[in-house]
Design a protein around this motif. Structure first.
Motif, PDB file in Angstrom:
ATOM      1  N   ASN A 238      -3.490   9.551   6.804  1.00 34.82           N
ATOM      2  CA  ASN A 238      -5.014  10.463   6.137  1.00 34.82           C
ATOM      3  C   ASN A 238      -5.108   9.941   5.220  1.00 34.82           C
ATOM      4  O   ASN A 238      -6.486   9.376   5.453  1.00 34.82           O
ATOM      5  N   LEU A 239      -4.010   9.426   4.361  1.00 35.03           N
ATOM      6  CA  LEU A 239      -4.994   8.908   3.037  1.00 35.03           C
ATOM      7  C   LEU A 239      -5.081   7.864   3.615  1.00 35.03           C
ATOM      8  O   LEU A 239      -6.487   7.464   2.485  1.00 35.03           O
ATOM      9  N   GLY A 240      -4.831   7.024   4.250  1.00 37.09           N
ATOM     10  CA  GLY A 240      -5.829   5.557   4.553  1.00 37.09           C
ATOM     11  C   GLY A 240      -6.683   5.760   5.009  1.00 37.09           C
ATOM     12  O   GLY A 240      -7.550   4.892   4.810  1.00 37.09           O
ATOM     13  N   LEU A 241      -6.812   6.890   5.798  1.00 28.75           N
ATOM     14  CA  LEU A 241      -8.530   7.463   6.503  1.00 28.75           C
ATOM     15  C   LEU A 241      -9.264   7.399   5.407  1.00 28.75           C
ATOM     16  O   LEU A 241     -10.648   6.770   5.755  1.00 28.75           O
ATOM     17  N   MET A 242      -8.922   7.957   4.960  1.00 24.06           N
ATOM     18  CA  MET A 242      -9.756   8.677   3.620  1.00 24.06           C
ATOM     19  C   MET A 242     -10.517   7.242   2.618  1.00 24.06           C
ATOM     20  O   MET A 242     -11.813   7.456   2.607  1.00 24.06           O
ATOM     21  N   TYR A 243      -9.694   6.289   2.383  1.00 24.79           N
ATOM     22  CA  TYR A 243      -9.939   5.315   2.351  1.00 24.79           C
ATOM     23  C   TYR A 243     -10.589   4.210   2.476  1.00 24.79           C
ATOM     24  O   TYR A 243     -12.274   4.069   2.405  1.00 24.79           O
ATOM     25  N   SER A 244      -9.828   3.832   3.953  1.00 22.15           N
ATOM     26  CA  SER A 244     -11.085   3.666   5.255  1.00 22.15           C
ATOM     27  C   SER A 244     -12.935   3.771   5.137  1.00 22.15           C
ATOM     28  O   SER A 244     -13.453   3.430   4.868  1.00 22.15           O
ATOM     29  N   GLN A 251     -15.147   3.597  -1.230  1.00 19.60           N
ATOM     30  CA  GLN A 251     -14.160   3.269   0.150  1.00 19.60           C
ATOM     31  C   GLN A 251     -13.726   1.970  -0.047  1.00 19.60           C
ATOM     32  O   GLN A 251     -13.771   1.217  -1.637  1.00 19.60           O
ATOM     33  N   ASN A 252     -12.464   1.559   0.313  1.00 18.74           N
ATOM     34  CA  ASN A 252     -11.839   0.302   0.079  1.00 18.74           C
ATOM     35  C   ASN A 252     -10.250  -0.008   0.941  1.00 18.74           C
ATOM     36  O   ASN A 252      -9.870   0.596   1.805  1.00 18.74           O
ATOM     37  N   HIS A 253     -11.290  -1.124   2.164  1.00 16.87           N
ATOM     38  CA  HIS A 253      -9.954  -1.360   2.799  1.00 16.87           C
ATOM     39  C   HIS A 253      -8.563  -1.773   2.802  1.00 16.87           C
ATOM     40  O   HIS A 253      -7.779  -1.561   3.817  1.00 16.87           O
ATOM     41  N   LYS A 254      -8.726  -2.873   1.516  1.00 16.32           N
ATOM     42  CA  LYS A 254      -7.122  -3.071   1.258  1.00 16.32           C
ATOM     43  C   LYS A 254      -5.830  -1.594   1.181  1.00 16.32           C
ATOM     44  O   LYS A 254      -5.125  -1.725   0.897  1.00 16.32           O
ATOM     45  N   THR A 255      -6.715  -0.597   0.372  1.00 11.70           N
ATOM     46  CA  THR A 255      -6.143  -0.297   0.129  1.00 11.70           C
ATOM     47  C   THR A 255      -6.403   1.060   1.208  1.00 11.70           C
ATOM     48  O   THR A 255      -4.906   1.331   1.458  1.00 11.70           O
ATOM     49  N   ALA A 256      -6.375   1.332   2.019  1.00 13.80           N
ATOM     50  CA  ALA A 256      -6.326   1.484   3.441  1.00 13.80           C
ATOM     51  C   ALA A 256      -5.130   1.217   4.163  1.00 13.80           C
ATOM     52  O   ALA A 256      -4.452   1.695   5.075  1.00 13.80           O
ATOM     53  N   LEU A 257      -4.817  -0.462   3.788  1.00 14.35           N
ATOM     54  CA  LEU A 257      -4.005  -1.178   4.788  1.00 14.35           C
ATOM     55  C   LEU A 257      -3.170  -0.883   3.791  1.00 14.35           C
ATOM     56  O   LEU A 257      -1.957  -0.607   4.814  1.00 14.35           O
ATOM     57  N   LYS A 258      -2.897  -0.761   3.032  1.00 14.63           N
ATOM     58  CA  LYS A 258      -1.949  -0.596   2.725  1.00 14.63           C
ATOM     59  C   LYS A 258      -1.291   1.082   2.554  1.00 14.63           C
ATOM     60  O   LYS A 258       0.078   0.811   2.979  1.00 14.63           O
ATOM     61  N   TRP A 259      -1.461   2.153   2.868  1.00 12.10           N
ATOM     62  CA  TRP A 259      -1.663   3.552   3.065  1.00 12.10           C
ATOM     63  C   TRP A 259      -1.096   3.405   4.578  1.00 12.10           C
ATOM     64  O   TRP A 259       0.132   4.028   5.298  1.00 12.10           O
ATOM     65  N   TRP A 260      -2.082   2.781   5.545  1.00 10.87           N
ATOM     66  CA  TRP A 260      -1.319   2.514   6.760  1.00 10.87           C
ATOM     67  C   TRP A 260      -0.227   1.569   7.158  1.00 10.87           C
ATOM     68  O   TRP A 260       0.780   1.990   7.924  1.00 10.87           O
ATOM     69  N   ARG A 261      -0.203   0.295   6.668  1.00 12.90           N
ATOM     70  CA  ARG A 261       1.200  -0.420   6.278  1.00 12.90           C
ATOM     71  C   ARG A 261       2.452   1.406   6.434  1.00 12.90           C
ATOM     72  O   ARG A 261       3.342   0.683   7.355  1.00 12.90           O
ATOM     73  N   LEU A 262       1.970   1.499   5.057  1.00 14.37           N
ATOM     74  CA  LEU A 262       3.196   2.030   5.462  1.00 14.37           C
ATOM     75  C   LEU A 262       3.382   3.568   5.831  1.00 14.37           C
ATOM     76  O   LEU A 262       4.831   3.815   6.340  1.00 14.37           O
ATOM     77  N   ALA A 263       2.809   3.924   6.917  1.00 11.68           N
ATOM     78  CA  ALA A 263       2.995   5.255   7.530  1.00 11.68           C
ATOM     79  C   ALA A 263       3.586   4.499   9.041  1.00 11.68           C
ATOM     80  O   ALA A 263       4.158   4.710   9.310  1.00 11.68           O
ATOM     81  N   ALA A 264       3.104   3.007   9.375  1.00  8.74           N
ATOM     82  CA  ALA A 264       3.287   2.639  10.436  1.00  8.74           C
ATOM     83  C   ALA A 264       4.392   1.432  11.066  1.00  8.74           C
ATOM     84  O   ALA A 264       5.335   1.808  11.403  1.00  8.74           O
TER      85      ALA A 264
END
Length: 377
Positions: A238-244, A251-264
């Motif tokens: 969810n945090l990745g989505l907020m940044y995305s 908005q920060n796609h790199k930070t979104a990517l960071k959080w999504w990767r941790l969850a993934a």
């Protein structure tokens, strides 16, 4: 977003000092706390053999944990039982845990409930919580949400964060009580302020959706981040989505990517799908179709229809995988069966490029893939 019910309390209780207990017991307790298990064992064993319930309970803990003695669950159960029969609440709780887990005794949920109830009726918050959970899940007793709420409330009022979080969920969903989002927020907040990650996540959800509180993306981000930093995959996603999307944060796609990767990396399918999209489109990372396919496949294997659809499209276009109409049709057909509209459209496109025999083979592949739960397709 899925909410979570926590697992039973498994922490085994060691008694704190009681002024009424003998000097020998106090000496053993001081030694135990300092890691001097030999002295604790030496002081508590004679007391336990004389029938001291507190010493019996603590010896049970030592054998249960293997503190200064070889770990021996059966011996632990023996000491717990002696103390529990004397009405010792901590021993009753611990004995309930042993029966629930099948540790040192055959697993027996009904007997676990019986010991939890005896401890809970003496005010033991851990036992109250576990008893509430047994009623919530229908384990060892008929499922009964109202009774679950009763026991959760008793534990929650003692400050038990597990119970506060679960009581919040009961109010949020209207299970065993009239649905009340404001009351849900109250209990989530009490648990969240104790650092309880699942309550932090659920409180973030409430702020994101404006349920029980005014809608507030910034506050949602705050609570998601606290839970995400404790490793809650749903919060990381969810945090990745907020940044995305730039909701409550820049908005920060790199930070979104960071959080999504941790969850993934924890196996969270929605984040695996989102990572696939990022790599496919080159958002926050260099465009990389092979890596996109990797993440789409991992999510697809968990039944994520959007990932199945995208994986089929990658086969259709030959991006990151060799172009293959049969596998494109297979994945698109599977996703279409789950109602993915893009998959229906693209499946029909690829079908127009195939012979009836090729379509029949692709349909066979799809049936085989479903039978394998989407693994190794």
């Amino acid at each position: 977003m899925k909410r979570f019910l926590i697992l039973p309390v498994l922490l085994l209780t060691l008694l704190v000092a009681n002024p009424a207990l003998s000097a020998d017991f106090q000496k053993g307790l001081t030694a135990y706390k300092s890691g001097d298990y030999a002295t604790a064992l030496r002081e508590w064993t004679p007391l336990a053999e004389q029938g001291d319930a507190s010493a019996q309970t603590n010896l049970g803990v030592m054998y249960d944990n293997g503190d200064g003695v070889p770990q021996d669950y059966k011996t632990a159960v023996g000491w717990y039982r002696l103390a529990a029969k004397q009405g010792h609440a901590a021993a009753q709780f611990n004995l309930g845990v042993m029966y629930e887990d099948g540790t040192g005794v055959p697993q027996d949920y009904k007997t676990a409930v019986g010991w939890y109830r005896l401890a809970a009726e003496q005010g033991d918050a851990d036992a109250q919580f576990n008893l509430g959970l047994m009623y919530r899940n229908g384990t060892g007793v008929p499922q009964d949400y109202k009774t679950a709420v009763k026991w959760y409330r008793l534990a929650a009022e003692q400050g038990d964060a597990d119970a506060q979080s679960n009581l919040g969920l009961m109010y949020s969903e209207g299970w065993g009580v009239s649905q009340n989002k404001k009351t849900a927020v109250k209990w989530y907040r009490l648990a969240a302020e104790q650092g309880y990650a699942l309550a932090q996540h659920n409180l973030g959800l409430m702020y994101r959706k404006g349920q029980g509180v005014p809608q507030d993306d910034k506050t949602a981000v705050k609570w998601y981040k606290l839970a995400a930093e404790q490793g809650i995959a749903a919060s990381q996603s969810n945090l990745g989505l907020m940044y995305s999307e730039g909701w409550g944060v820049s908005q920060n796609h790199k930070t979104a990517l960071k959080w999504w990767r941790l969850a993934a990396e924890q196996g969270y399918a929605q984040s695996q799908y989102n990572l696939g999209v990022m790599y496919e489109n080159g958002q926050g990372v260099p465009q990389d179709y092979k890596t996109a396919v990797k993440w789409f496949r991992l999510a697809a294997e968990q039944g994520n229809a959007a990932a199945q659809s995208n994986l089929g499209s990658m086969y259709l276009r030959g991006q990151g995988v060799p172009q293959d109409n049969a596998y494109a049709h297979m994945w698109l057909n599977i996703a279409a069966a789950s109602g993915d509209k893009n998959a229906v459209k693209n499946r029909d496109i690829v079908a127009g490029k195939m012979t009836p025999a090729q379509i029949a083979e692709a349909q066979k592949l799809a049936r085989e893939c479903v039978a394998k739960n989407y693994k190794g397709c």
